[in-house]
Design a protein around this motif. Structure first.
Motif, PDB file in Angstrom:
ATOM      1  N   GLU A  90       0.757  -1.235   0.019  1.00 48.30           N
ATOM      2  CA  GLU A  90      -0.087  -0.101   0.058  1.00 48.30           C
ATOM      3  C   GLU A  90       0.820   1.222   0.133  1.00 48.30           C
ATOM      4  OE1 GLU A  90      -3.056  -0.115  -0.346  1.00 48.30           O
ATOM      5  OE2 GLU A  90      -3.485  -1.862  -0.149  1.00 48.30           O
ATOM      6  N   ARG A  91       2.095   1.248   0.650  1.00 48.14           N
ATOM      7  CA  ARG A  91       2.913   2.398   0.665  1.00 48.14           C
ATOM      8  C   ARG A  91       3.578   2.714  -0.625  1.00 48.14           C
ATOM      9  NH1 ARG A  91       7.298   1.258   4.616  1.00 48.14           N
ATOM     10  NH2 ARG A  91       8.125   0.352   2.687  1.00 48.14           N
ATOM     11  N   ASN A  92       4.097   1.514  -1.116  1.00 46.93           N
ATOM     12  CA  ASN A  92       4.444   1.795  -2.606  1.00 46.93           C
ATOM     13  C   ASN A  92       3.528   2.347  -3.612  1.00 46.93           C
ATOM     14  OD1 ASN A  92       6.975   0.896  -1.575  1.00 46.93           O
ATOM     15  ND2 ASN A  92       6.549  -1.291  -2.239  1.00 46.93           N
ATOM     16  N   TYR A  93       2.212   1.847  -3.457  1.00 47.62           N
ATOM     17  CA  TYR A  93       1.166   2.304  -4.292  1.00 47.62           C
ATOM     18  C   TYR A  93       1.077   4.120  -4.205  1.00 47.62           C
ATOM     19  CZ  TYR A  93      -3.197   3.231  -6.365  1.00 47.62           C
ATOM     20  OH  TYR A  93      -4.206   4.139  -7.130  1.00 47.62           O
ATOM     21  N   LEU A 250       4.101   6.837   5.465  1.00 52.20           N
ATOM     22  CA  LEU A 250       4.591   7.458   4.328  1.00 52.20           C
ATOM     23  C   LEU A 250       4.686   9.328   4.719  1.00 52.20           C
ATOM     24  CD1 LEU A 250       5.473   7.061   1.507  1.00 52.20           C
ATOM     25  CD2 LEU A 250       3.195   7.863   0.680  1.00 52.20           C
ATOM     26  N   LEU A 251       3.749   9.428   5.883  1.00 51.55           N
ATOM     27  CA  LEU A 251       4.037  11.003   6.295  1.00 51.55           C
ATOM     28  C   LEU A 251       5.039  10.971   7.332  1.00 51.55           C
ATOM     29  CD1 LEU A 251       2.799  13.790   6.546  1.00 51.55           C
ATOM     30  CD2 LEU A 251       1.209  12.940   8.322  1.00 51.55           C
ATOM     31  N   LYS A 252       5.411   9.907   8.043  1.00 52.19           N
ATOM     32  CA  LYS A 252       6.457  10.012   8.977  1.00 52.19           C
ATOM     33  C   LYS A 252       7.800  10.083   8.345  1.00 52.19           C
ATOM     34  CE  LYS A 252       7.738   7.931  13.241  1.00 52.19           C
ATOM     35  NZ  LYS A 252       7.387   6.888  14.402  1.00 52.19           N
ATOM     36  N   ARG A 253       8.035   9.486   7.123  1.00 56.41           N
ATOM     37  CA  ARG A 253       9.241   9.141   6.484  1.00 56.41           C
ATOM     38  C   ARG A 253       9.234   9.934   5.062  1.00 56.41           C
ATOM     39  NH1 ARG A 253      11.319   3.389   6.794  1.00 56.41           N
ATOM     40  NH2 ARG A 253       9.463   2.640   6.142  1.00 56.41           N
ATOM     41  N   GLN A 254       8.529  10.934   4.905  1.00 58.55           N
ATOM     42  CA  GLN A 254       8.341  11.609   3.811  1.00 58.55           C
ATOM     43  C   GLN A 254       9.794  11.859   2.918  1.00 58.55           C
ATOM     44  OE1 GLN A 254       6.051  14.942   4.722  1.00 58.55           O
ATOM     45  NE2 GLN A 254       7.427  16.167   5.744  1.00 58.55           N
ATOM     46  N   GLU A 256      12.411  10.366   3.431  1.00 60.20           N
ATOM     47  CA  GLU A 256      13.223   9.277   2.752  1.00 60.20           C
ATOM     48  C   GLU A 256      12.505   8.658   1.520  1.00 60.20           C
ATOM     49  OE1 GLU A 256      13.216   4.436   4.572  1.00 60.20           O
ATOM     50  OE2 GLU A 256      12.823   6.046   5.879  1.00 60.20           O
ATOM     51  N   PHE A 257      11.158   8.819   1.488  1.00 59.60           N
ATOM     52  CA  PHE A 257      10.472   8.403   0.215  1.00 59.60           C
ATOM     53  C   PHE A 257      10.271   9.393  -0.808  1.00 59.60           C
ATOM     54  CE2 PHE A 257       9.223   5.029   3.421  1.00 59.60           C
ATOM     55  CZ  PHE A 257       9.421   4.014   2.529  1.00 59.60           C
ATOM     56  N   LYS A 258      10.739  10.580  -0.477  1.00 56.29           N
ATOM     57  CA  LYS A 258      10.789  12.004  -1.402  1.00 56.29           C
ATOM     58  C   LYS A 258       9.512  12.007  -1.996  1.00 56.29           C
ATOM     59  CE  LYS A 258      15.295  11.201  -3.058  1.00 56.29           C
ATOM     60  NZ  LYS A 258      15.885  10.439  -2.130  1.00 56.29           N
ATOM     61  N   VAL A 259       8.246  12.048  -0.819  1.00 55.85           N
ATOM     62  CA  VAL A 259       7.052  12.415  -1.139  1.00 55.85           C
ATOM     63  C   VAL A 259       6.692  13.877  -0.644  1.00 55.85           C
ATOM     64  CG1 VAL A 259       6.051  10.148  -1.494  1.00 55.85           C
ATOM     65  CG2 VAL A 259       5.974  11.138   0.817  1.00 55.85           C
ATOM     66  N   LYS A 260       5.612  14.705  -1.047  1.00 53.99           N
ATOM     67  CA  LYS A 260       5.453  15.917  -0.655  1.00 53.99           C
ATOM     68  C   LYS A 260       4.033  16.029  -0.206  1.00 53.99           C
ATOM     69  CE  LYS A 260       5.076  20.694  -1.984  1.00 53.99           C
ATOM     70  NZ  LYS A 260       5.114  21.560  -3.112  1.00 53.99           N
ATOM     71  N   TRP A 261       3.718  16.421   1.209  1.00 49.43           N
ATOM     72  CA  TRP A 261       2.286  16.827   1.485  1.00 49.43           C
ATOM     73  C   TRP A 261       2.059  18.096   1.325  1.00 49.43           C
ATOM     74  CZ3 TRP A 261      -0.860  12.390   2.997  1.00 49.43           C
ATOM     75  CH2 TRP A 261      -0.279  11.299   3.220  1.00 49.43           C
ATOM     76  N   ASP A 262       1.471  18.670   0.589  1.00 46.02           N
ATOM     77  CA  ASP A 262       1.071  20.091   0.412  1.00 46.02           C
ATOM     78  C   ASP A 262       0.765  20.576   1.794  1.00 46.02           C
ATOM     79  OD1 ASP A 262       1.965  20.305  -2.040  1.00 46.02           O
ATOM     80  OD2 ASP A 262      -0.099  20.244  -3.083  1.00 46.02           O
ATOM     81  N   PRO A 263       1.344  21.888   2.204  1.00 45.84           N
ATOM     82  CA  PRO A 263       1.096  22.388   3.428  1.00 45.84           C
ATOM     83  C   PRO A 263      -0.423  22.855   3.674  1.00 45.84           C
ATOM     84  CG  PRO A 263       3.180  23.320   2.477  1.00 45.84           C
ATOM     85  CD  PRO A 263       2.500  22.514   1.529  1.00 45.84           C
ATOM     86  N   ILE A 264      -0.817  22.467   4.761  1.00 48.48           N
ATOM     87  CA  ILE A 264      -2.282  23.105   5.250  1.00 48.48           C
ATOM     88  C   ILE A 264      -1.996  23.981   6.367  1.00 48.48           C
ATOM     89  CG2 ILE A 264      -4.441  22.611   6.049  1.00 48.48           C
ATOM     90  CD1 ILE A 264      -4.369  19.781   4.591  1.00 48.48           C
ATOM     91  N   VAL A 265      -2.623  25.237   6.129  1.00 47.79           N
ATOM     92  CA  VAL A 265      -2.214  26.052   7.377  1.00 47.79           C
ATOM     93  C   VAL A 265      -2.797  25.901   8.721  1.00 47.79           C
ATOM     94  CG1 VAL A 265      -4.150  27.726   6.899  1.00 47.79           C
ATOM     95  CG2 VAL A 265      -2.386  28.555   8.149  1.00 47.79           C
ATOM     96  N   ASN A 266      -1.917  25.749   9.678  1.00 49.06           N
ATOM     97  CA  ASN A 266      -2.340  25.311  11.062  1.00 49.06           C
ATOM     98  C   ASN A 266      -3.081  26.439  11.865  1.00 49.06           C
ATOM     99  OD1 ASN A 266      -2.667  23.709  13.457  1.00 49.06           O
ATOM    100  ND2 ASN A 266      -0.676  24.073  14.113  1.00 49.06           N
ATOM    101  N   ALA A 267      -4.172  26.737  11.378  1.00 47.26           N
ATOM    102  CA  ALA A 267      -4.736  27.891  12.206  1.00 47.26           C
ATOM    103  C   ALA A 267      -6.182  27.789  11.866  1.00 47.26           C
ATOM    104  CB  ALA A 267      -4.256  29.231  11.548  1.00 47.26           C
TER     105      ALA A 267
END
Length: 526
Positions: A90-93, A250-254, A256-267
């Protein structure tokens, strides 16, 4: 009057990006057995002492300050992630589908901050904030073939069990605040029922606590472990938990896996406003300086052109629009919050007939006219709500209109043709590859055989054309000398009432030569 909630949602508005066949959308697919007790209220299930609450508050205050909600989640991830084959698959997908993760961020941006706040308040694993990705890809208008709906994909019966109101006006399963409350209540209940095992609770959210409990009892009788990885569960459920853990990993090791989670403002950038009465949503959008699409995206629980007469009367609005909205609302009498027109009761009319003609409800007509009963008389003057803000408004996306339309189910039997793949067939029938594979007990990468028979379960909305309705056409008719509504209706085999409704004209006024009328006709009948 404004009733502010605790910090709610992170981004101002959802983007217009829509997805058709999202990968890995799973819905709750087994209802609770009749012999299982009803869920207790959250306060009972998760009663905390004052000392525990104080400790919780202290823990929250120790959290670093984050600009990005994803980073806030990443910092708190705590469920161990074994590097077994299901999770790696699933992570690879997900790792190979960066564009999919980008779309997730856009969809989650108005909702994720609020969900994280609620999960933290209850001291539940922060991984649960990622569950709507697995369930619906954060699409509040997502609707499964099994009738599951909303970002948490509640089935109607489960929604009722956890006090999610569902009627002609409103579906609490799509309401972000209410459905999140219900989902966390359900998960809290499952966690307690299944002896404090979070993975088993998450599995039960997918397949029902009855099925997971039976699997646990079966293992106990054989003196086998009762953790999630040891249970004999449906294929869909055995993939469900690994999907969530894969996303967390994947979020924890982003990096290492060279993935990006587009920022969401924390407010907090939106809040809940208590309107205090039924209101036309198109009017509410005008008052807030928004368009109707933006309003529905923040308030996806509403099915119709107005809020439910019996509530909820709350709206989620951008913070920078609330002052303007409140000022406009204070100037508007309750009766003026619903757009209406005068109507004189005719022979054969009833409240239900009038309501159907004007796409409203008998209850709404009763409320607006302060009627104590359903009894009306010929010649009686009524105020009838207008549906200018109808969910079918052209400004709304097709997916929004589809989600709020009544549904019908259809089973299609398909025979595989030369060159067919699961992708081709799923795309042609507007279902996902995983759904198609599950219905036919196949793997997602199965090679099909010529003439192989497949079953496809489709959900039809009332606003989707059926085979019978495919001959319907919309035409523009130019009125000729001597024409009348009755004559035109007879010629095209439609009713006078329909012509009046389609063109919003006064049936008592004469038609003028050259006047253009919109007619929806069946070409096979004319």
């Amino acid at each position: 009057m404004i009733k502010k909630s605790t910090a709610l949602v992170a981004a101002l508005l959802v983007s217009g990006c829509q997805m058709t066949d999202e990968p890995h959308i799973v819905e709750i697919n087994e209802q609770t057995p009749a012999d299982y007790p009803a869920a207790q209220p959250y306060e009972v299930v998760n009663a905390l002492t004052l000392d525990a609450l104080s400790e919780q508050q202290a823990d929250l205050e120790e959290l670093p300050v984050f600009d990005d909600v994803w980073e806030r989640i990443r910092y708190q991830l705590s469920i161990p992630v074994p590097q077994n084959r299901p999770i790696v698959t699933e992570r690879n997908y997900y790792n190979k589908h960066q564009r999919y993760l980008d779309r997730i961020s856009k969809r989650a941006s108005p909702y994720l901050y609020y969900i994280v706040e609620e999960v933290e308040k209850r001291q539940m694993p922060i991984e649960l904030a990622l569950l709507p990705i697995v369930e619906s890809a954060f699409d509040p208008f997502g609707y499964s073939h099994r009738s599951a709906s909303g970002i948490w994909q509640f089935m109607p019966e489960t929604g009722e069990r956890f006090n999610l109101k569902q009627n002609w006006w409103y579906d609490g399963r799509r309401d972000i605040v209410e459905s999140t409350r219900a989902a966390l209540d359900y998960l809290s209940y499952l966690h307690k029922t299944l002896e404090g095992d979070w993975l088993n609770a998450i599995a039960a959210y997918n397949s029902g606590e009855g099925r997971v409990s039976r699997a646990i009892q079966k293992n106990r009788k054989k003196h086998l472990p009762t953790d999630f990885w040891s249970l004999d569960l449906p294929k869909e459920t055995t993939a469900y938990v690994p999907k969530l853990l894969a996303l967390a990993d994947l979020l924890k090791r982003q990096d290492e896996f060279k993935v990006k989670w587009d920022p969401i403002v924390n407010a907090q950038v939106v809040d809940v406003v208590d309107v205090g009465s039924q209101i036309d949503l198109a009017l509410a959008a005008e008052m807030a300086g928004m368009n109707i699409t933006e309003l529905y995206r923040l308030n996806p629980g509403f099915n119709r052109w107005a809020t439910d007469p019996d509530g909820p009367h709350t709206l989620l609005l951008p913070l920078d629009s609330i002052e303007q909205f409140s000022q406009q609302l204070a100037k508007t009498d309750h009766k003026q919050r619903i757009r209406w027109q005068h109507y004189t009761v005719q022979k054969g009319d009833s409240l239900s007939v009038i309501a159907s003609r004007f796409d409203t409800s008998t209850q709404s007509i009763q409320t607006l006219n302060e009627l104590d009963s359903h009894i009306i008389r010929v010649g009686q003057a009524l105020l009838v709500p207008l549906s200018e803000g109808n969910i079918d408004n052209e400004q709304l996306t097709a997916k929004m209109r589809k989600a709020t339309a009544p549904t019908k189910k259809q089973t299609v039997h398909y025979r595989v043709k030369k060159g067919d793949t699961l992708w081709d067939i799923s795309n042609a029938h507007d279902v996902t590859i995983q759904q198609l594979a599950n219905w036919n007990k196949l793997s997602a990468n199965a090679i099909l055989k010529l003439n192989q028979k497949l079953v496809i379960h489709k959900t039809l909305q009332d606003n989707q054309p059926s085979r019978l309705a495919q001959s319907a056409r919309s035409i523009t008719y130019k009125v000729r000398k001597g024409d009348s509504l009755a004559r035109i209706a007879s010629k095209f085999k439609v009713s006078v009432e329909d012509i009046v409704k389609w063109n919003k004209i006064d049936s008592q006024k004469y038609l003028q030569p050259g006047q253009k009328l919109k007619l929806n006709i069946d070409v096979k009948r004319t």
